[in-house]
Design a protein around this motif. Sequence first.
Motif, PDB file in Angstrom:
ATOM      1  N   ASN A  37       0.804  -1.222   0.000  1.00 21.03           N
ATOM      2  CA  ASN A  37       0.000   0.000   0.000  1.00 21.03           C
ATOM      3  C   ASN A  37       0.842   1.278   0.000  1.00 21.03           C
ATOM      4  OD1 ASN A  37      -2.724  -1.118  -0.047  1.00 21.03           O
ATOM      5  ND2 ASN A  37      -2.177  -1.960   1.954  1.00 21.03           N
ATOM      6  N   ALA A  38       1.992   1.215  -0.670  1.00 23.97           N
ATOM      7  CA  ALA A  38       2.799   2.419  -0.859  1.00 23.97           C
ATOM      8  C   ALA A  38       1.971   3.461  -1.619  1.00 23.97           C
ATOM      9  CB  ALA A  38       4.068   2.082  -1.639  1.00 23.97           C
ATOM     10  N   ILE A  39       2.123   4.713  -1.218  1.00 22.22           N
ATOM     11  CA  ILE A  39       1.304   5.781  -1.780  1.00 22.22           C
ATOM     12  C   ILE A  39       1.910   6.294  -3.075  1.00 22.22           C
ATOM     13  CG2 ILE A  39       0.293   8.049  -1.359  1.00 22.22           C
ATOM     14  CD1 ILE A  39      -0.799   6.007   0.518  1.00 22.22           C
ATOM     15  N   THR A  40       1.147   6.159  -4.157  1.00 17.71           N
ATOM     16  CA  THR A  40       1.540   6.729  -5.445  1.00 17.71           C
ATOM     17  C   THR A  40       0.942   8.126  -5.575  1.00 17.71           C
ATOM     18  OG1 THR A  40      -0.404   5.883  -6.590  1.00 17.71           O
ATOM     19  CG2 THR A  40       1.517   4.418  -6.459  1.00 17.71           C
ATOM     20  N   LEU A  41       1.368   8.853  -6.606  1.00 17.04           N
ATOM     21  CA  LEU A  41       0.792  10.178  -6.851  1.00 17.04           C
ATOM     22  C   LEU A  41      -0.701  10.072  -7.153  1.00 17.04           C
ATOM     23  CD1 LEU A  41       3.607  11.821  -9.012  1.00 17.04           C
ATOM     24  CD2 LEU A  41       3.044  12.281  -6.616  1.00 17.04           C
ATOM     25  N   GLU A  42      -1.075   9.018  -7.865  1.00 15.51           N
ATOM     26  CA  GLU A  42      -2.493   8.829  -8.176  1.00 15.51           C
ATOM     27  C   GLU A  42      -3.301   8.569  -6.910  1.00 15.51           C
ATOM     28  OE1 GLU A  42       0.000   8.202 -11.642  1.00 15.51           O
ATOM     29  OE2 GLU A  42       0.017   7.220  -9.668  1.00 15.51           O
ATOM     30  N   MET A  43      -2.726   7.798  -5.988  1.00 17.96           N
ATOM     31  CA  MET A  43      -3.412   7.540  -4.726  1.00 17.96           C
ATOM     32  C   MET A  43      -3.534   8.821  -3.898  1.00 17.96           C
ATOM     33  SD  MET A  43      -1.623   3.882  -3.822  1.00 17.96           S
ATOM     34  CE  MET A  43      -2.381   3.635  -2.208  1.00 17.96           C
ATOM     35  N   ALA A  44      -2.479   9.625  -3.904  1.00 15.79           N
ATOM     36  CA  ALA A  44      -2.536  10.896  -3.173  1.00 15.79           C
ATOM     37  C   ALA A  44      -3.637  11.786  -3.719  1.00 15.79           C
ATOM     38  CB  ALA A  44      -1.180  11.608  -3.252  1.00 15.79           C
ATOM     39  N   ALA A  45      -3.775  11.824  -5.038  1.00 15.30           N
ATOM     40  CA  ALA A  45      -4.829  12.635  -5.649  1.00 15.30           C
ATOM     41  C   ALA A  45      -6.210  12.091  -5.291  1.00 15.30           C
ATOM     42  CB  ALA A  45      -4.647  12.669  -7.166  1.00 15.30           C
ATOM     43  N   ALA A  46      -6.330  10.749  -5.245  1.00 19.98           N
ATOM     44  CA  ALA A  46      -7.606  10.139  -4.875  1.00 19.98           C
ATOM     45  C   ALA A  46      -7.961  10.436  -3.424  1.00 19.98           C
ATOM     46  CB  ALA A  46      -7.551   8.630  -5.107  1.00 19.98           C
ATOM     47  N   ILE A  47      -6.953  10.458  -2.546  1.00 23.40           N
ATOM     48  CA  ILE A  47      -7.196  10.814  -1.140  1.00 23.40           C
ATOM     49  C   ILE A  47      -7.718  12.236  -1.045  1.00 23.40           C
ATOM     50  CG2 ILE A  47      -6.067  11.241   1.084  1.00 23.40           C
ATOM     51  CD1 ILE A  47      -4.161   8.902   0.384  1.00 23.40           C
ATOM     52  N   GLU A  48      -7.139  13.141  -1.814  1.00 16.48           N
ATOM     53  CA  GLU A  48      -7.607  14.532  -1.825  1.00 16.48           C
ATOM     54  C   GLU A  48      -9.062  14.612  -2.283  1.00 16.48           C
ATOM     55  OE1 GLU A  48      -5.951  17.634  -1.343  1.00 16.48           O
ATOM     56  OE2 GLU A  48      -3.812  17.290  -1.722  1.00 16.48           O
ATOM     57  N   ARG A  49      -9.411  13.869  -3.318  1.00 18.79           N
ATOM     58  CA  ARG A  49     -10.792  13.888  -3.804  1.00 18.79           C
ATOM     59  C   ARG A  49     -11.748  13.334  -2.756  1.00 18.79           C
ATOM     60  NH1 ARG A  49      -8.063  12.593  -8.646  1.00 18.79           N
ATOM     61  NH2 ARG A  49      -8.359  10.352  -8.390  1.00 18.79           N
ATOM     62  N   PHE A  50     -11.334  12.286  -2.076  1.00 14.60           N
ATOM     63  CA  PHE A  50     -12.163  11.740  -0.999  1.00 14.60           C
ATOM     64  C   PHE A  50     -12.392  12.795   0.076  1.00 14.60           C
ATOM     65  CE2 PHE A  50     -12.146   9.868   3.278  1.00 14.60           C
ATOM     66  CZ  PHE A  50     -13.271   9.044   3.215  1.00 14.60           C
ATOM     67  N   CYS A  51     -11.337  13.492   0.462  1.00 19.01           N
ATOM     68  CA  CYS A  51     -11.456  14.522   1.494  1.00 19.01           C
ATOM     69  C   CYS A  51     -12.397  15.639   1.039  1.00 19.01           C
ATOM     70  CB  CYS A  51     -10.083  15.082   1.844  1.00 19.01           C
ATOM     71  SG  CYS A  51      -9.023  13.909   2.719  1.00 19.01           S
ATOM     72  N   ASP A  52     -12.335  15.993  -0.239  1.00 19.52           N
ATOM     73  CA  ASP A  52     -13.261  17.002  -0.771  1.00 19.52           C
ATOM     74  C   ASP A  52     -14.712  16.554  -0.571  1.00 19.52           C
ATOM     75  OD1 ASP A  52     -11.242  18.693  -1.631  1.00 19.52           O
ATOM     76  OD2 ASP A  52     -11.229  17.912  -3.687  1.00 19.52           O
ATOM     77  N   GLN A  53     -14.981  15.276  -0.833  1.00 14.25           N
ATOM     78  CA  GLN A  53     -16.338  14.756  -0.673  1.00 14.25           C
ATOM     79  C   GLN A  53     -16.782  14.809   0.786  1.00 14.25           C
ATOM     80  OE1 GLN A  53     -15.401  11.069  -3.307  1.00 14.25           O
ATOM     81  NE2 GLN A  53     -17.624  11.273  -3.359  1.00 14.25           N
ATOM     82  N   VAL A  54     -15.892  14.450   1.695  1.00 16.89           N
ATOM     83  CA  VAL A  54     -16.239  14.469   3.116  1.00 16.89           C
ATOM     84  C   VAL A  54     -16.547  15.892   3.566  1.00 16.89           C
ATOM     85  CG1 VAL A  54     -15.384  14.060   5.457  1.00 16.89           C
ATOM     86  CG2 VAL A  54     -14.904  12.402   3.651  1.00 16.89           C
ATOM     87  N   VAL A  55     -15.727  16.836   3.155  1.00 19.82           N
ATOM     88  CA  VAL A  55     -15.942  18.237   3.538  1.00 19.82           C
ATOM     89  C   VAL A  55     -17.283  18.741   3.014  1.00 19.82           C
ATOM     90  CG1 VAL A  55     -15.121  20.595   3.189  1.00 19.82           C
ATOM     91  CG2 VAL A  55     -13.491  18.785   3.744  1.00 19.82           C
ATOM     92  N   ASP A  56     -17.604  18.394   1.784  1.00 13.71           N
ATOM     93  CA  ASP A  56     -18.816  18.919   1.142  1.00 13.71           C
ATOM     94  C   ASP A  56     -20.094  18.227   1.600  1.00 13.71           C
ATOM     95  OD1 ASP A  56     -17.253  20.672  -0.282  1.00 13.71           O
ATOM     96  OD2 ASP A  56     -17.170  19.433  -2.096  1.00 13.71           O
ATOM     97  N   ASP A  57     -19.997  16.974   2.030  1.00 14.82           N
ATOM     98  CA  ASP A  57     -21.186  16.200   2.407  1.00 14.82           C
ATOM     99  C   ASP A  57     -21.386  16.282   3.918  1.00 14.82           C
ATOM    100  OD1 ASP A  57     -23.219  14.421   2.857  1.00 14.82           O
ATOM    101  OD2 ASP A  57     -22.337  12.782   1.683  1.00 14.82           O
ATOM    102  N   GLU A  58     -22.284  17.138   4.345  1.00 14.59           N
ATOM    103  CA  GLU A  58     -22.486  17.366   5.772  1.00 14.59           C
ATOM    104  C   GLU A  58     -23.276  16.258   6.456  1.00 14.59           C
ATOM    105  OE1 GLU A  58     -24.018  21.301   6.309  1.00 14.59           O
ATOM    106  OE2 GLU A  58     -22.144  22.236   5.622  1.00 14.59           O
ATOM    107  N   THR A  59     -23.643  15.215   5.715  1.00 11.25           N
ATOM    108  CA  THR A  59     -24.268  14.046   6.341  1.00 11.25           C
ATOM    109  C   THR A  59     -23.209  13.055   6.840  1.00 11.25           C
ATOM    110  OG1 THR A  59     -24.456  12.704   4.316  1.00 11.25           O
ATOM    111  CG2 THR A  59     -26.230  14.278   4.770  1.00 11.25           C
TER     112      THR A  59
END
Length: 268
Positions: A37-59
């Motif tokens: 589970n070494a972090i690639t650049l693509e994985m880092a970008a996916a983590i950022e997108r996940f965090c965006d969803q969490v921030v935006d979804d107040e449920t």
Amino acid sequence: MSPDAPNPESPTADAAVLTSFDGGIGRLTLDNPRRKNAITLEMAAAIERFCDQVVDDETIGAVVVDATGSYFCSGADTRILAGASADPAAPESVKQLSAVYAAFVRVGSLPVPTIGVVVGGAVGAGLNLALAVDLLVTTPDAVLDSGFLARGIHPGGGHLTLLNRAVGRADTIALAACGQALTGNEAVARGLAYAAAPVEEIPAIVDGLTGPAARDPELTRKVMSSVRLELGPPAVTWDSAIEIERGTQMWSMARKGQNGSSRGPGRS
């Protein structure tokens, strides 16, 4: 929702990262087990997108960070490290390492409690990710290892500050400068981890932490906002903490009165 849109309650694969949102809980699963589970650049970008969803979804009231396979995270992908070693001053080298660390900062800044699950171990930047979550649950024999010293490189990504925040100065030096490591049990004893338990018992521990937080996401987010303001780092004074909490506590009391319930929304 269109027929072609992904179901937010179903796991979705995104560049070696699985994400799901169900019952007020977001789950981020590293899915690169062949490389520990070494972090690639693509994985880092996916983590950022996940965090965006969490921030935006107040449920969403809680987040779980875990991994597939028998090892949580071995750090940044060796190809990123090799590129940085070949020309560390190159803008691209700085950009790539910064992208990995920025993804971890996003996890550590989420507006909800984050629970990490470490099985097997976490080393280097992988330990940074484990330290970024609010509560860490691990197996007793997992190995939590700074790892930078063994690779002949200086820690990065705020590693020393993250360690100091979790275990204090002496253990930070032991881990980062003297090459020591902690088992899951030792991590609990030193305050780095919340709990250590066999793999089969971890889901119940995680459910016990995420369930209450997910039942009232609005209140949970306000509590976590105060947590981050008060505890820092740097932490504020007691007098300041009283003022930080005053308005939000009044809001919660008013909301309880409007709902006619002594236990908050959705409670009987």
